[in-house]
Scaffold this active site. Structure first.
Site, mmCIF file in Angstrom:
data_model
loop_
_atom_site.group_PDB
_atom_site.id
_atom_site.type_symbol
_atom_site.label_atom_id
_atom_site.label_comp_id
_atom_site.label_asym_id
_atom_site.label_seq_id
_atom_site.Cartn_x
_atom_site.Cartn_y
_atom_site.Cartn_z
ATOM 1 N N TYR A 65 3.475 -13.708 -7.615
ATOM 2 C CA TYR A 65 3.382 -13.596 -6.143
ATOM 3 C C TYR A 65 4.482 -14.414 -5.472
ATOM 4 C CZ TYR A 65 -0.606 -10.570 -5.858
ATOM 5 O OH TYR A 65 -1.399 -9.449 -5.936
ATOM 6 N N ARG A 68 7.490 -12.185 -5.481
ATOM 7 C CA ARG A 68 7.366 -11.111 -4.476
ATOM 8 C C ARG A 68 7.472 -11.678 -3.068
ATOM 9 N NH1 ARG A 68 2.248 -7.831 -4.893
ATOM 10 N NH2 ARG A 68 3.250 -6.640 -3.231
ATOM 11 N N GLN A 95 -0.864 0.254 3.425
ATOM 12 C CA GLN A 95 -1.297 -0.329 2.149
ATOM 13 C C GLN A 95 -0.449 -1.551 1.826
ATOM 14 O OE1 GLN A 95 -2.247 3.185 -0.839
ATOM 15 N NE2 GLN A 95 -0.580 3.769 0.546
ATOM 16 N N ASN A 96 0.650 -1.699 2.559
ATOM 17 C CA ASN A 96 1.583 -2.787 2.274
ATOM 18 C C ASN A 96 1.014 -4.115 2.746
ATOM 19 O OD1 ASN A 96 3.263 -0.784 1.358
ATOM 20 N ND2 ASN A 96 4.554 -0.735 3.200
ATOM 21 N N ASP A 98 3.139 -6.695 3.003
ATOM 22 C CA ASP A 98 4.242 -7.458 3.601
ATOM 23 C C ASP A 98 4.109 -7.491 5.122
ATOM 24 O OD1 ASP A 98 6.135 -4.549 2.907
ATOM 25 O OD2 ASP A 98 5.783 -5.273 4.948
ATOM 26 N N HIS A 113 -4.909 -3.375 2.304
ATOM 27 C CA HIS A 113 -4.841 -4.130 1.042
ATOM 28 C C HIS A 113 -4.539 -5.598 1.256
ATOM 29 C CE1 HIS A 113 -4.124 -0.193 -1.397
ATOM 30 N NE2 HIS A 113 -5.380 -0.383 -1.082
ATOM 31 N N CYS A 125 -14.993 -19.214 0.213
ATOM 32 C CA CYS A 125 -15.644 -20.147 1.170
ATOM 33 C C CYS A 125 -15.262 -19.787 2.592
ATOM 34 C CB CYS A 125 -15.215 -21.587 0.846
ATOM 35 S SG CYS A 125 -13.575 -22.034 1.466
ATOM 36 N N ASN A 208 8.538 11.141 2.244
ATOM 37 C CA ASN A 208 8.531 10.451 0.955
ATOM 38 C C ASN A 208 9.782 10.789 0.154
ATOM 39 O OD1 ASN A 208 6.462 8.640 -0.301
ATOM 40 N ND2 ASN A 208 6.899 9.965 -2.062
HETATM 41 N N1 APR Z 1 11.516 6.297 1.606
HETATM 42 C C1 APR Z 1 10.357 7.002 1.435
HETATM 43 N N2 APR Z 1 9.613 6.949 0.308
HETATM 44 C C2 APR Z 1 10.062 6.154 -0.692
HETATM 45 C C3 APR Z 1 11.248 5.383 -0.590
HETATM 46 C C4 APR Z 1 11.988 5.485 0.617
HETATM 47 N N3 APR Z 1 13.135 4.805 0.792
HETATM 48 N N4 APR Z 1 11.411 4.693 -1.762
HETATM 49 C C5 APR Z 1 10.362 5.010 -2.544
HETATM 50 N N5 APR Z 1 9.560 5.898 -1.915
HETATM 51 C C6 APR Z 1 8.306 6.497 -2.384
HETATM 52 C C7 APR Z 1 8.233 6.708 -3.881
HETATM 53 O O1 APR Z 1 8.779 7.981 -4.213
HETATM 54 C C8 APR Z 1 6.718 6.665 -4.128
HETATM 55 O O2 APR Z 1 6.135 7.958 -3.993
HETATM 56 O O3 APR Z 1 7.277 5.573 -2.088
HETATM 57 C C9 APR Z 1 6.190 5.776 -3.003
HETATM 58 C C10 APR Z 1 5.731 4.402 -3.497
HETATM 59 O O4 APR Z 1 4.610 4.620 -4.321
HETATM 60 P P1 APR Z 1 3.929 3.355 -5.031
HETATM 61 O O5 APR Z 1 4.989 2.522 -5.661
HETATM 62 O O6 APR Z 1 2.785 3.874 -5.860
HETATM 63 O O7 APR Z 1 3.358 2.484 -3.825
HETATM 64 P P2 APR Z 1 2.042 2.740 -2.981
HETATM 65 O O8 APR Z 1 1.724 4.200 -2.884
HETATM 66 O O9 APR Z 1 2.186 1.979 -1.725
HETATM 67 O O10 APR Z 1 0.914 2.029 -3.898
HETATM 68 C C11 APR Z 1 -0.393 1.960 -3.350
HETATM 69 O O11 APR Z 1 -1.045 0.590 -5.231
HETATM 70 O O12 APR Z 1 -0.435 -1.138 -6.645
HETATM 71 C C12 APR Z 1 -1.234 -0.793 -5.551
HETATM 72 O O13 APR Z 1 -1.985 -2.232 -3.860
HETATM 73 C C13 APR Z 1 -0.836 -1.607 -4.350
HETATM 74 O O14 APR Z 1 -0.739 -0.925 -2.028
HETATM 75 C C14 APR Z 1 -0.341 -0.572 -3.346
HETATM 76 C C15 APR Z 1 -1.043 0.700 -3.810
#
Ligand code: APR
Length: 235
Positions: A65, A68, A95-96, A98, A113, A125, A208
């Protein structure tokens, strides 16, 4: 496709944006499942993002962490964050963990999340404290003395905050358009928000880099970077 998406968005009265790690990827923040660079392609999520992993090796978890947090602390909001912040009419559900949408200027972000910029008592606590992402702390006990502090995020196997989840469901049940941005849409219950929106009659616009689990439910799917496509769609 961009024109079709633009017409849908321009006709909408209530828009919710549901985002994932791909929204922050252009800021240099690692995603999870991207085949190149995704955190879960190199590490076992159950060792790094679960209560079991924290119990087995808290140093490994807190070091991960810290890495990150430093990456996020040295990152800047990208044009996708900024156009979303400029569109104050769009409700943010992410879901982010950050803080880039907040740093871009969003007044409110529903973080299903949790929040990586805070630590909370692992003994529940109720103690929570902000942390400095540019100087992330290591292991330390909670002031309550009964447990250690850990990131204020939802680990695999942990329940989502019910109040936050209720806000997310409301935001996705009451929109005309759900923008689905930068998520693989493979982690539940969060990904269920997309079908919830659809069930309530929302149009689904996916932005995406690659096809995802949301591709099949999209009214329109824009393939490319959110940093380019969202400004073109929303400006
Ligand atoms: N623009 C748009 N999409 C993008 C970009 C970009 N520049 N770069 C990557 N991606 C897409 C990837 O193709 C992928 O489909 O973003 C998606 C990221 O997917 P994941 O890495 O699985 O992330 P996420 O969907 O947010 O994961 C959900 O999983 O690990 C847990 O808690 C964590 O919140 C997270 C959850």
């Amino acid at each position: 496709m961009l024109e079709a998406a633009r017409q849908i968005v321009d006709a909408a009265e209530r828009i919710t944006c549901f985002s994932g790690a791909g929204l922050s990827a252009p800021s240099g923040v690692g995603t999870f499942r991207d085949p190149v660079g995704g955190w879960w392609t190199k590490h076992d999520p159950m060792r790094l993002a679960s209560p079991q992993g924290f119990a087995e090796d808290p140093d490994l978890v807190m070091d991960w962490y810290a890495a990150r947090r430093s990456q996020i602390g040295s990152a800047d909001p990208n044009p996708a964050h900024r156009i979303l912040a400029a569109r104050e009419d769009i409700v943010q559900v992410t879901q982010n963990t950050d803080d880039l949408l907040l740093r871009a200027g969003c007044d409110s972000v529903i973080q299903v999340h949790g929040d990586i910029a805070a630590d909370r008592c692992h003994g529940e606590c109720g103690h929570i404290e902000r942390i400095d992402l540019t100087d992330p702390p290591g292991r330390r006990p909670c002031p309550c003395g009964r447990a250690e502090l850990r990131p204020d995020v939802v680990w695999f196997g942990e329940a989502l905050d019910p109040d936050v989840w209720q806000q997310a469901e409301a935001a996705c049940s009451n929109c005309d358009v759900l923008l689905v941005v930068g998520t693989d849409a493979s982690v539940y219950p969060a990904a269920g928000l997309i079908t919830l929106a659809r069930h309530h009659g929302a149009r689904i616009v996916v932005v995406n880099m690659n096809p995802s689990q949301a591709s099949g439910i999209a009214d329109v799917e824009l393939i490319g970077s959110a940093a380019e496509l969202l400004p073109a769609l929303l400006a």
